[in-house]
Design a protein around this motif. Sequence first.
Motif, short mmCIF file in Angstrom:
data_model
loop_
_atom_site.label_atom_id
_atom_site.label_comp_id
_atom_site.label_asym_id
_atom_site.label_seq_id
_atom_site.Cartn_x
_atom_site.Cartn_y
_atom_site.Cartn_z
N LYS A 1 0.84 -1.20 0.00
CA LYS A 1 0.00 0.00 0.00
C LYS A 1 0.88 1.24 0.00
N ASN A 2 0.91 1.94 -1.13
CA ASN A 2 1.65 3.21 -1.24
C ASN A 2 3.08 3.09 -0.69
N VAL A 3 3.75 2.02 -1.07
CA VAL A 3 5.08 1.73 -0.51
C VAL A 3 6.15 2.55 -1.24
N ILE B 1 4.33 2.13 -4.66
CA ILE B 1 4.03 0.80 -5.19
C ILE B 1 2.72 0.31 -4.57
N ASN B 2 1.79 -0.09 -5.41
CA ASN B 2 0.49 -0.60 -4.96
C ASN B 2 0.15 -1.87 -5.73
N GLY C 1 4.37 4.03 3.64
CA GLY C 1 3.41 3.03 3.22
C GLY C 1 3.40 1.80 4.12
N GLN C 2 2.79 0.73 3.60
CA GLN C 2 2.63 -0.49 4.38
C GLN C 2 2.82 -1.71 3.48
N VAL C 3 3.42 -2.77 4.06
CA VAL C 3 3.47 -4.08 3.42
C VAL C 3 2.67 -5.02 4.30
N LEU C 4 1.59 -5.57 3.77
CA LEU C 4 0.69 -6.41 4.55
C LEU C 4 0.82 -7.86 4.09
N VAL C 5 1.01 -8.76 5.05
CA VAL C 5 1.01 -10.20 4.78
C VAL C 5 -0.17 -10.79 5.54
N ASP C 6 -1.08 -11.43 4.82
CA ASP C 6 -2.32 -11.93 5.41
C ASP C 6 -3.11 -10.82 6.10
#
Length: 207
Positions: free
Chosen positions: A147-149, A164-165, A200-205
Amino acid sequence: VTRENLTGLRVIRAYNAEEYQNKKFAKANDDLTNTQLFVNRVMGIMQPGMTLVSSGLTLVVYWSGAYLIADAAQGTEQINLFSDMVVFSSYAMQVIIGFLLMVMIFMILPRAIVSAKRINEVLDLVPSIDFKEDAIQTSEQGSVEFKNVTFKYGDDAKPALKDINFKINKGETLAIIGSTGSGKSTLIQMIPRLYDVSEGQVLVDGQ
């Protein structure tokens, strides 16, 4: 030094630093060579020296024992002197062997200290990321989302990745295509959090 030269070959070529690196390697090589020559010379002198001492000690013990036995009275006294000589010779050899083993320890100890220091540097390293003890169970399984990384290698550096999305669900495939240095490996390494995002955020599960 060799490993650094091989891994940083492109940087060395880009800055035309071959001559500097050659001098750096030559110095490290000379230092290592001189150290190895010194150690081998010392060991070359020490081994024959210790052998000479041990053999000389045995010779002195038997030489002295032979004179004592010759001067002693016949019978029991000679037998006792001979047994004492054998026992004393065995003890003397035990002492010599102890010195030989101590020399080996002096050889191994510096290497062990350096190795232990390197291991302790890794073990004492404080992680930059605080890991929570309680694992979080989420209903979402097998998804990875950016998300918006945005990622920078330094605070003032130009972003290696910007805005990056995307989201990949379980069973889906995403191809990441780009030239060398475009940030493909950096993007992948952010998923296991080998790198932390700048924005931004990097989400796993979903977490």
